[in-house]
Design a protein around this motif. Structure first.
Motif, PDB file in Angstrom:
ATOM      1  N   VAL A 136       3.915  13.194   0.263  1.00  0.00           N
ATOM      2  CA  VAL A 136       3.680  11.109   0.207  1.00  0.00           C
ATOM      3  C   VAL A 136       1.825  11.268  -0.137  1.00  0.00           C
ATOM      4  O   VAL A 136       1.344  12.627  -0.346  1.00  0.00           O
ATOM      5  N   ALA A 137       1.704  10.721  -1.392  1.00  0.00           N
ATOM      6  CA  ALA A 137       0.639  11.184  -2.130  1.00  0.00           C
ATOM      7  C   ALA A 137      -0.399   9.509  -1.926  1.00  0.00           C
ATOM      8  O   ALA A 137       0.299   8.650  -2.532  1.00  0.00           O
ATOM      9  N   PRO A 138      -1.193   9.957  -1.906  1.00  0.00           N
ATOM     10  CA  PRO A 138      -2.460   8.310  -1.798  1.00  0.00           C
ATOM     11  C   PRO A 138      -2.676   8.311  -3.362  1.00  0.00           C
ATOM     12  O   PRO A 138      -2.632   8.810  -4.408  1.00  0.00           O
ATOM     13  N   ARG A 139      -2.524   6.514  -3.230  1.00  0.00           N
ATOM     14  CA  ARG A 139      -2.642   5.946  -4.417  1.00  0.00           C
ATOM     15  C   ARG A 139      -3.587   4.333  -3.990  1.00  0.00           C
ATOM     16  O   ARG A 139      -4.338   4.809  -2.804  1.00  0.00           O
ATOM     17  N   ILE A 140      -4.701   3.540  -5.048  1.00  0.00           N
ATOM     18  CA  ILE A 140      -5.107   2.901  -4.489  1.00  0.00           C
ATOM     19  C   ILE A 140      -4.455   1.996  -3.662  1.00  0.00           C
ATOM     20  O   ILE A 140      -3.380   1.428  -3.912  1.00  0.00           O
ATOM     21  N   ASN A 141      -4.890   2.113  -2.999  1.00  0.00           N
ATOM     22  CA  ASN A 141      -4.326   1.095  -2.028  1.00  0.00           C
ATOM     23  C   ASN A 141      -3.142   0.930  -1.151  1.00  0.00           C
ATOM     24  O   ASN A 141      -2.676   0.367  -0.625  1.00  0.00           O
ATOM     25  N   THR A 142      -2.189   2.306  -1.198  1.00  0.00           N
ATOM     26  CA  THR A 142      -1.117   2.436  -1.589  1.00  0.00           C
ATOM     27  C   THR A 142      -0.783   4.095  -1.146  1.00  0.00           C
ATOM     28  O   THR A 142      -1.453   4.774  -1.426  1.00  0.00           O
ATOM     29  N   SER A 143       0.700   4.404  -0.926  1.00  0.00           N
ATOM     30  CA  SER A 143       1.189   5.531  -0.218  1.00  0.00           C
ATOM     31  C   SER A 143       2.262   5.867  -0.733  1.00  0.00           C
ATOM     32  O   SER A 143       2.788   4.739  -1.058  1.00  0.00           O
ATOM     33  N   VAL A 144       2.236   6.783  -2.002  1.00  0.00           N
ATOM     34  CA  VAL A 144       4.080   7.046  -2.363  1.00  0.00           C
ATOM     35  C   VAL A 144       4.616   7.882  -2.548  1.00  0.00           C
ATOM     36  O   VAL A 144       4.074   8.985  -2.398  1.00  0.00           O
ATOM     37  N   LEU A 145       5.464   7.637  -2.603  1.00  0.00           N
ATOM     38  CA  LEU A 145       6.504   8.756  -1.602  1.00  0.00           C
ATOM     39  C   LEU A 145       7.450   9.888  -2.845  1.00  0.00           C
ATOM     40  O   LEU A 145       7.632   8.880  -3.293  1.00  0.00           O
ATOM     41  N   GLU A 146       7.101  10.823  -2.656  1.00  0.00           N
ATOM     42  CA  GLU A 146       7.811  11.596  -4.150  1.00  0.00           C
ATOM     43  C   GLU A 146       8.892  12.618  -3.541  1.00  0.00           C
ATOM     44  O   GLU A 146       8.874  13.165  -2.667  1.00  0.00           O
ATOM     45  N   LEU A 147       9.767  12.410  -3.961  1.00  0.00           N
ATOM     46  CA  LEU A 147      11.114  12.897  -3.778  1.00  0.00           C
ATOM     47  C   LEU A 147      11.957  13.865  -5.040  1.00  0.00           C
ATOM     48  O   LEU A 147      11.890  13.542  -5.793  1.00  0.00           O
ATOM     49  N   THR A 148      11.930  15.751  -4.431  1.00  0.00           N
ATOM     50  CA  THR A 148      13.018  16.253  -5.280  1.00  0.00           C
ATOM     51  C   THR A 148      14.005  16.988  -4.952  1.00  0.00           C
ATOM     52  O   THR A 148      13.473  17.135  -3.830  1.00  0.00           O
ATOM     53  N   ASP A 149      15.073  16.808  -5.635  1.00  0.00           N
ATOM     54  CA  ASP A 149      16.397  17.381  -4.865  1.00  0.00           C
ATOM     55  C   ASP A 149      16.984  18.405  -5.431  1.00  0.00           C
ATOM     56  O   ASP A 149      15.577  19.525  -5.690  1.00  0.00           O
ATOM     57  N   ALA A 150      17.733  19.169  -4.455  1.00  0.00           N
ATOM     58  CA  ALA A 150      17.626  21.006  -4.869  1.00  0.00           C
ATOM     59  C   ALA A 150      18.321  20.942  -6.524  1.00  0.00           C
ATOM     60  O   ALA A 150      17.644  22.028  -6.850  1.00  0.00           O
ATOM     61  N   ALA A 151      18.710  20.258  -6.924  1.00  0.00           N
ATOM     62  CA  ALA A 151      18.942  20.000  -8.612  1.00  0.00           C
ATOM     63  C   ALA A 151      18.007  19.347  -9.770  1.00  0.00           C
ATOM     64  O   ALA A 151      18.254  19.647 -10.699  1.00  0.00           O
ATOM     65  N   GLY A 152      17.648  19.259  -9.062  1.00  0.00           N
ATOM     66  CA  GLY A 152      16.281  18.872 -10.009  1.00  0.00           C
ATOM     67  C   GLY A 152      15.755  17.788 -10.307  1.00  0.00           C
ATOM     68  O   GLY A 152      14.651  17.068 -11.062  1.00  0.00           O
ATOM     69  N   ASN A 153      16.438  16.619  -9.689  1.00  0.00           N
ATOM     70  CA  ASN A 153      15.947  15.330  -9.891  1.00  0.00           C
ATOM     71  C   ASN A 153      15.095  14.637  -8.886  1.00  0.00           C
ATOM     72  O   ASN A 153      15.016  15.391  -8.235  1.00  0.00           O
ATOM     73  N   LYS A 154      14.963  13.259  -9.676  1.00  0.00           N
ATOM     74  CA  LYS A 154      12.878  13.139  -9.327  1.00  0.00           C
ATOM     75  C   LYS A 154      13.443  11.733  -9.060  1.00  0.00           C
ATOM     76  O   LYS A 154      13.921  11.051 -10.063  1.00  0.00           O
ATOM     77  N   ALA A 155      12.595  11.076  -8.370  1.00  0.00           N
ATOM     78  CA  ALA A 155      12.009   9.741  -7.537  1.00  0.00           C
ATOM     79  C   ALA A 155      10.951   9.473  -6.848  1.00  0.00           C
ATOM     80  O   ALA A 155      10.871  10.318  -6.120  1.00  0.00           O
ATOM     81  N   ASP A 156      10.392   8.523  -7.162  1.00  0.00           N
ATOM     82  CA  ASP A 156       8.867   7.790  -6.372  1.00  0.00           C
ATOM     83  C   ASP A 156       8.845   6.697  -6.048  1.00  0.00           C
ATOM     84  O   ASP A 156       9.296   5.881  -7.662  1.00  0.00           O
ATOM     85  N   THR A 157       8.085   6.325  -5.370  1.00  0.00           N
ATOM     86  CA  THR A 157       7.664   4.369  -5.427  1.00  0.00           C
ATOM     87  C   THR A 157       7.311   4.706  -4.114  1.00  0.00           C
ATOM     88  O   THR A 157       6.800   5.490  -3.255  1.00  0.00           O
ATOM     89  N   GLN A 158       6.412   3.256  -3.504  1.00  0.00           N
ATOM     90  CA  GLN A 158       5.485   3.636  -2.800  1.00  0.00           C
ATOM     91  C   GLN A 158       6.253   3.312  -1.446  1.00  0.00           C
ATOM     92  O   GLN A 158       7.337   2.737  -1.645  1.00  0.00           O
ATOM     93  N   VAL A 159       6.030   3.790  -0.681  1.00  0.00           N
ATOM     94  CA  VAL A 159       6.791   3.859   0.835  1.00  0.00           C
ATOM     95  C   VAL A 159       7.044   2.055   1.008  1.00  0.00           C
ATOM     96  O   VAL A 159       8.132   2.324   1.484  1.00  0.00           O
ATOM     97  N   TRP A 160       5.666   1.158   1.220  1.00  0.00           N
ATOM     98  CA  TRP A 160       6.070   0.283   1.776  1.00  0.00           C
ATOM     99  C   TRP A 160       6.994  -0.470   1.219  1.00  0.00           C
ATOM    100  O   TRP A 160       7.513  -1.215   1.256  1.00  0.00           O
ATOM    101  N   TYR A 161       6.913  -0.501  -0.308  1.00  0.00           N
ATOM    102  CA  TYR A 161       8.337  -0.938  -1.325  1.00  0.00           C
ATOM    103  C   TYR A 161       9.571  -0.292  -0.387  1.00  0.00           C
ATOM    104  O   TYR A 161      10.443  -1.355  -0.603  1.00  0.00           O
ATOM    105  N   LEU A 162       9.644   1.007  -0.387  1.00  0.00           N
ATOM    106  CA  LEU A 162      11.042   1.264   0.069  1.00  0.00           C
ATOM    107  C   LEU A 162      11.954   0.759   0.967  1.00  0.00           C
ATOM    108  O   LEU A 162      12.648   0.247   1.861  1.00  0.00           O
TER     109      LEU A 162
END
Length: 207
Positions: A136-162
């Motif tokens: 979880v990384a801080p951004r302006i007025n929000t927090s972003v969830l950054e995920l990486t799986d065992a195969a190297g695939n990545k996905a990220d978006t704001q926690v509140w949006y998820l």
């Protein structure tokens, strides 16, 4: 909300049953209107069907566009010391262009989840039960969830949006718990605190 102590059983890849229990959400959580003119995204290769999805309704985006227009107009009035800017054509062009950004990209922000996968838009996806890193990384007025799986695939978006679709968040969150408990996923301190993961972390993160 009390931190979960263990993951629930992994849902069936096709039926999605049994559904995991309700996951913790941010204190500011509230219901959101879901798009009626879009459907779920396409499952990744080899994965089961989409079980939950979310994209903002057009009305939500129109509201954001209108609000941004007012903000930009206020800045213009301050910059010009009044309403003299209304006669400057390029200022209107900038205002409309900036506001229209809120009306674009709904498809790129659409999130879709199956029993063991999450996709953001058409380009990002991860296996939620084989996560390697959870940040979880801080951004302006929000927090972003950054995920990486065992195969190297990545996905990220704001926690509140998820969390706009709670059932989708429940599926993703249970995968996060499984990845930590059974596969030793690396989790940063902000993720532990923000996602209430204290009870499933064997070794507290140092950063």
């Amino acid at each position: 909300m009390t931190a979960p102590t263990h993951p629930a059983p992994k849902p069936d890849a096709v039926t999605g049953q049994p559904r995991p229990p309700q996951a913790p959400v941010e204190a500011s959580w509230k219901p959101y209107d879901k798009a009626t003119d879009l459907g779920p995204g396409t499952p990744p290769p080899g994965k089961g069907p989409a079980l939950e999805w979310f994209a903002d309704a057009k009305s939500t985006r129109w509201g954001a566009a209108a609000f941004s227009f007012v903000i930009f107009a206020a800045v213009g009035s301050w910059r010009y010391g009044g309403f003299g800017w209304v006669s400057v054509w390029y200022v209107w062009l900038v205002l409309l262009a900036c506001s229209s950004l809120f009306l674009l990209g709904r498809k790129q922000m659409r999130m879709t989840a199956g029993a063991d996968w999450l996709s953001i838009g058409d380009k990002q996806w991860v296996d939620t039960y084989r996560l390697r890193t959870i940040r979880v990384a801080p951004r302006i007025n929000t927090s972003v969830l950054e995920l990486t799986d065992a195969a190297g695939n990545k996905a990220d978006t704001q926690v509140w949006y998820l969390q706009k679709n709670r059932e989708l968040w429940d599926l993703v969150y249970n995968g996060i718990l499984h990845s930590i408990t059974h596969h030793g996923a690396d989790v940063n301190r902000r993720a532990v605190e923000h996602l209430h993961l204290q009870a499933v972390i064997r070794k507290p993160p140092t950063k």
